[in-house]
Design a protein around this motif. Sequence first.
Motif, PDB file in Angstrom:
ATOM      1  N   VAL A   1      10.035  12.375   1.977  1.00 33.92           N
ATOM      2  CA  VAL A   1       8.766  12.355   1.237  1.00 33.92           C
ATOM      3  C   VAL A   1       8.292  10.906   1.153  1.00 33.92           C
ATOM      4  CG1 VAL A   1       9.426  14.363  -0.146  1.00 33.92           C
ATOM      5  CG2 VAL A   1       9.848  12.067  -1.027  1.00 33.92           C
ATOM      6  N   ALA A   2       7.036  10.718   0.821  1.00 32.88           N
ATOM      7  CA  ALA A   2       6.520   9.370   0.642  1.00 32.88           C
ATOM      8  C   ALA A   2       7.224   8.704  -0.533  1.00 32.88           C
ATOM      9  CB  ALA A   2       5.014   9.412   0.402  1.00 32.88           C
ATOM     10  N   PRO A   3       7.531   7.404  -0.433  1.00 34.70           N
ATOM     11  CA  PRO A   3       8.186   6.728  -1.550  1.00 34.70           C
ATOM     12  C   PRO A   3       7.265   6.677  -2.760  1.00 34.70           C
ATOM     13  CG  PRO A   3       7.436   5.130   0.077  1.00 34.70           C
ATOM     14  CD  PRO A   3       7.228   6.491   0.682  1.00 34.70           C
ATOM     15  N   VAL A   4       7.864   6.887  -3.937  1.00 35.36           N
ATOM     16  CA  VAL A   4       7.092   6.916  -5.185  1.00 35.36           C
ATOM     17  C   VAL A   4       7.484   5.707  -6.026  1.00 35.36           C
ATOM     18  CG1 VAL A   4       6.586   8.201  -7.284  1.00 35.36           C
ATOM     19  CG2 VAL A   4       6.954   9.424  -5.129  1.00 35.36           C
ATOM     20  N   LEU A   5       6.500   4.913  -6.421  1.00 34.58           N
ATOM     21  CA  LEU A   5       6.745   3.715  -7.221  1.00 34.58           C
ATOM     22  C   LEU A   5       6.779   4.063  -8.694  1.00 34.58           C
ATOM     23  CD1 LEU A   5       6.974   0.601  -7.402  1.00 34.58           C
ATOM     24  CD2 LEU A   5       4.468   0.542  -7.543  1.00 34.58           C
ATOM     25  N   ARG A   6       7.817   3.614  -9.399  1.00 35.10           N
ATOM     26  CA  ARG A   6       7.968   3.842 -10.834  1.00 35.10           C
ATOM     27  C   ARG A   6       8.187   2.496 -11.547  1.00 35.10           C
ATOM     28  NH1 ARG A   6       6.457   9.198 -11.157  1.00 35.10           N
ATOM     29  NH2 ARG A   6       7.828  10.550  -9.906  1.00 35.10           N
ATOM     30  N   PRO A   7       7.140   1.849 -12.012  1.00 36.18           N
ATOM     31  CA  PRO A   7       7.341   0.625 -12.801  1.00 36.18           C
ATOM     32  C   PRO A   7       8.092   0.958 -14.089  1.00 36.18           C
ATOM     33  CG  PRO A   7       5.034   0.894 -12.148  1.00 36.18           C
ATOM     34  CD  PRO A   7       5.724   2.189 -11.876  1.00 36.18           C
ATOM     35  N   LEU A   8       8.957   0.058 -14.532  1.00 36.21           N
ATOM     36  CA  LEU A   8       9.769   0.297 -15.714  1.00 36.21           C
ATOM     37  C   LEU A   8       9.254  -0.520 -16.893  1.00 36.21           C
ATOM     38  CD1 LEU A   8      13.325   0.257 -14.089  1.00 36.21           C
ATOM     39  CD2 LEU A   8      11.809   2.223 -14.471  1.00 36.21           C
TER      40      LEU A   8
ATOM     41  N   ASP B   1       0.852  -1.195   0.000  1.00 34.56           N
ATOM     42  CA  ASP B   1       0.000   0.000   0.000  1.00 34.56           C
ATOM     43  C   ASP B   1       0.890   1.248   0.000  1.00 34.56           C
ATOM     44  OD1 ASP B   1      -1.898   1.939   0.245  1.00 34.56           O
ATOM     45  OD2 ASP B   1      -2.531   1.383   2.283  1.00 34.56           O
ATOM     46  N   PHE B   2       1.157   1.779  -1.193  1.00 33.18           N
ATOM     47  CA  PHE B   2       2.012   2.959  -1.276  1.00 33.18           C
ATOM     48  C   PHE B   2       1.305   4.232  -0.816  1.00 33.18           C
ATOM     49  CE2 PHE B   2       4.742   0.151  -3.619  1.00 33.18           C
ATOM     50  CZ  PHE B   2       6.014   0.645  -3.376  1.00 33.18           C
ATOM     51  N   ALA B   3      -0.001   4.145  -0.583  1.00 36.65           N
ATOM     52  CA  ALA B   3      -0.708   5.280   0.009  1.00 36.65           C
ATOM     53  C   ALA B   3      -0.362   5.429   1.489  1.00 36.65           C
ATOM     54  CB  ALA B   3      -2.220   5.110  -0.158  1.00 36.65           C
ATOM     55  N   ASP B   4       0.137   4.362   2.101  1.00 32.67           N
ATOM     56  CA  ASP B   4       0.599   4.381   3.487  1.00 32.67           C
ATOM     57  C   ASP B   4       2.125   4.459   3.447  1.00 32.67           C
ATOM     58  OD1 ASP B   4       1.473   3.785   6.060  1.00 32.67           O
ATOM     59  OD2 ASP B   4      -0.107   2.301   6.435  1.00 32.67           O
ATOM     60  N   ALA B   5       2.657   5.672   3.541  1.00 29.78           N
ATOM     61  CA  ALA B   5       4.090   5.897   3.329  1.00 29.78           C
ATOM     62  C   ALA B   5       4.950   5.083   4.276  1.00 29.78           C
ATOM     63  CB  ALA B   5       4.403   7.381   3.468  1.00 29.78           C
ATOM     64  N   ALA B   6       4.578   5.042   5.546  1.00 32.30           N
ATOM     65  CA  ALA B   6       5.404   4.343   6.533  1.00 32.30           C
ATOM     66  C   ALA B   6       5.455   2.845   6.246  1.00 32.30           C
ATOM     67  CB  ALA B   6       4.871   4.598   7.938  1.00 32.30           C
ATOM     68  N   THR B   7       4.301   2.274   5.924  1.00 28.81           N
ATOM     69  CA  THR B   7       4.246   0.841   5.641  1.00 28.81           C
ATOM     70  C   THR B   7       5.024   0.502   4.381  1.00 28.81           C
ATOM     71  OG1 THR B   7       2.100   0.615   6.729  1.00 28.81           O
ATOM     72  CG2 THR B   7       2.698  -1.087   5.139  1.00 28.81           C
ATOM     73  N   ALA B   8       4.847   1.321   3.331  1.00 31.55           N
ATOM     74  CA  ALA B   8       5.548   1.073   2.074  1.00 31.55           C
ATOM     75  C   ALA B   8       7.055   1.200   2.256  1.00 31.55           C
ATOM     76  CB  ALA B   8       5.055   2.043   1.004  1.00 31.55           C
TER      77      ALA B   8
ATOM     78  N   ALA C   1       8.801   0.753   5.002  1.00 32.42           N
ATOM     79  CA  ALA C   1       9.292  -0.387   5.774  1.00 32.42           C
ATOM     80  C   ALA C   1       9.369  -1.649   4.917  1.00 32.42           C
ATOM     81  CB  ALA C   1       8.391  -0.617   6.986  1.00 32.42           C
ATOM     82  N   ARG C   2       8.379  -1.835   4.039  1.00 29.75           N
ATOM     83  CA  ARG C   2       8.355  -3.051   3.212  1.00 29.75           C
ATOM     84  C   ARG C   2       9.509  -3.056   2.211  1.00 29.75           C
ATOM     85  NH1 ARG C   2       9.311  -6.876   1.624  1.00 29.75           N
ATOM     86  NH2 ARG C   2       8.150  -8.549   0.574  1.00 29.75           N
ATOM     87  N   ILE C   3       9.786  -1.899   1.604  1.00 29.02           N
ATOM     88  CA  ILE C   3      10.902  -1.833   0.657  1.00 29.02           C
ATOM     89  C   ILE C   3      12.228  -1.987   1.396  1.00 29.02           C
ATOM     90  CG2 ILE C   3      12.100  -0.380  -1.016  1.00 29.02           C
ATOM     91  CD1 ILE C   3       9.437  -1.562  -2.006  1.00 29.02           C
ATOM     92  N   ALA C   4      12.347  -1.340   2.547  1.00 33.73           N
ATOM     93  CA  ALA C   4      13.587  -1.442   3.320  1.00 33.73           C
ATOM     94  C   ALA C   4      13.865  -2.884   3.741  1.00 33.73           C
ATOM     95  CB  ALA C   4      13.507  -0.539   4.548  1.00 33.73           C
TER      96      ALA C   4
ATOM     97  N   ALA D   1      19.573   3.941   4.882  1.00 35.79           N
ATOM     98  CA  ALA D   1      19.044   5.257   5.275  1.00 35.79           C
ATOM     99  C   ALA D   1      18.497   6.020   4.077  1.00 35.79           C
ATOM    100  CB  ALA D   1      20.138   6.073   5.958  1.00 35.79           C
ATOM    101  N   LEU D   2      18.971   5.694   2.877  1.00 29.31           N
ATOM    102  CA  LEU D   2      18.436   6.336   1.674  1.00 29.31           C
ATOM    103  C   LEU D   2      16.987   5.918   1.418  1.00 29.31           C
ATOM    104  CD1 LEU D   2      21.631   5.937  -0.511  1.00 29.31           C
ATOM    105  CD2 LEU D   2      20.605   8.123   0.177  1.00 29.31           C
ATOM    106  N   ILE D   3      16.563   4.832   2.058  1.00 30.51           N
ATOM    107  CA  ILE D   3      15.161   4.414   1.992  1.00 30.51           C
ATOM    108  C   ILE D   3      14.411   4.914   3.215  1.00 30.51           C
ATOM    109  CG2 ILE D   3      13.602   2.441   1.763  1.00 30.51           C
ATOM    110  CD1 ILE D   3      16.061   0.810   0.781  1.00 30.51           C
ATOM    111  N   THR D   4      14.890   4.539   4.383  1.00 30.63           N
ATOM    112  CA  THR D   4      14.149   4.818   5.617  1.00 30.63           C
ATOM    113  C   THR D   4      14.178   6.293   6.012  1.00 30.63           C
ATOM    114  OG1 THR D   4      16.121   4.303   6.945  1.00 30.63           O
ATOM    115  CG2 THR D   4      14.583   2.489   6.468  1.00 30.63           C
TER     116      THR D   4
END
Length: 368
Positions: free
Chosen positions: A268-275, A237-244, A246-249, A261-264
């Motif tokens: 700003v909220a993490p932004v997903l960019r599919p390639l 859920d990328f709408a939940d910045a903290a959860t997203a 933590a999941r990527i980290a 630390a570049l993740i956590t």
Amino acid sequence: MPTSVTIIGAGLGGLTLARVLHVHGIPVTVYEAESSPSARAQGGLLDIHDYNGQLALKAAGLMDEFHAIVLEGRQAMRVLDRDGTVLLDQPDDGMGGRPEVQRGDLRQVLLDSLPAGTVRWGHKVSRTRALGDGRHEVAFADGSTVVTSLLVGADGAWSRVRPLLSTATPEYIGKSVVETYLFDAATRHPAAAKAVGGGMLIAPSPGREIFAHREKDDTLHAYVGVSEPQDWFAAIDFADAATATARIAQEFDGWAPELTALITGSDVAPVLRPLYALPAGHRWDRVPGVTLLGDAAHLSAPNGEGANLAMLDGAELGEALAAHPDDIETALTEYEQAMFPRSAETTADEIPEMDAHGLIEWFTEKVQ
């Protein structure tokens, strides 16, 4: 030329084409879906190469303006292992072969070089259709239309002009990037700032990687690459910045803290960019009165060449039209015959997924 050129898309490629045409006295109109130049952020740093992007800027007569926006020292590059060991620390050589600029600043240089009214903002294309004899109609979401004898699709990955030439559509490459930003890095994120250094950081690993740039105003902009199917990302859920975050980290568990630390530490909220990418070697048969440039023509996995290629496409198309003002088809044929093999060669040159030691070996082989 008997008719003006109609460009769809006010990205770097479309604007370079518009500028080169303007330099040669050829009328041009650019239609852009965004409502204004500041409608959205314009991305991060771009290294503009002396063998393609800078050639385009020379054709556009904008080298002085380009040099004025170069961020000094940003050609420096560091390669770190996942445990934080610095395996390569290459300073900026000061030679200007690949100077870095902010994409938004470069776009503004191009916009400022065009006469007022050249770009028509807020024109989102809803459809395009052929009318015969090389003429095409473009319909916009606001109900307006335009008919043109020369249509150029510079409208990116999901081009509305491409279907006039090709049935190809971009496909997911099996990898996505999550973008993060860390502001006031030297004081608020000193460990991450030290790891990145003065320019670019690469911390590669098969299936997982971290790229970062030191942008202006002491901002760290990171691109966290994760090779997983789209369903994997859909479960986050990328709408939940903290959860997203933590999941990527979690995917970088065990990596050095100055890298994670570049993740956590993102401000700003993490932004997903599919390639996505078009089929390798994508090309089309000549269709009168229409062509493509940039990602609309040859979208590929990121390899540092996309913006440069788009600009060179725009410059070479503009110069071909200026050389053949009374013969559009000759100009388009000349442009495409040079563009197809160049883009095929460049887009095939992807950076393989490997660890830091393998990447350094790969870099070494490339420069020999």
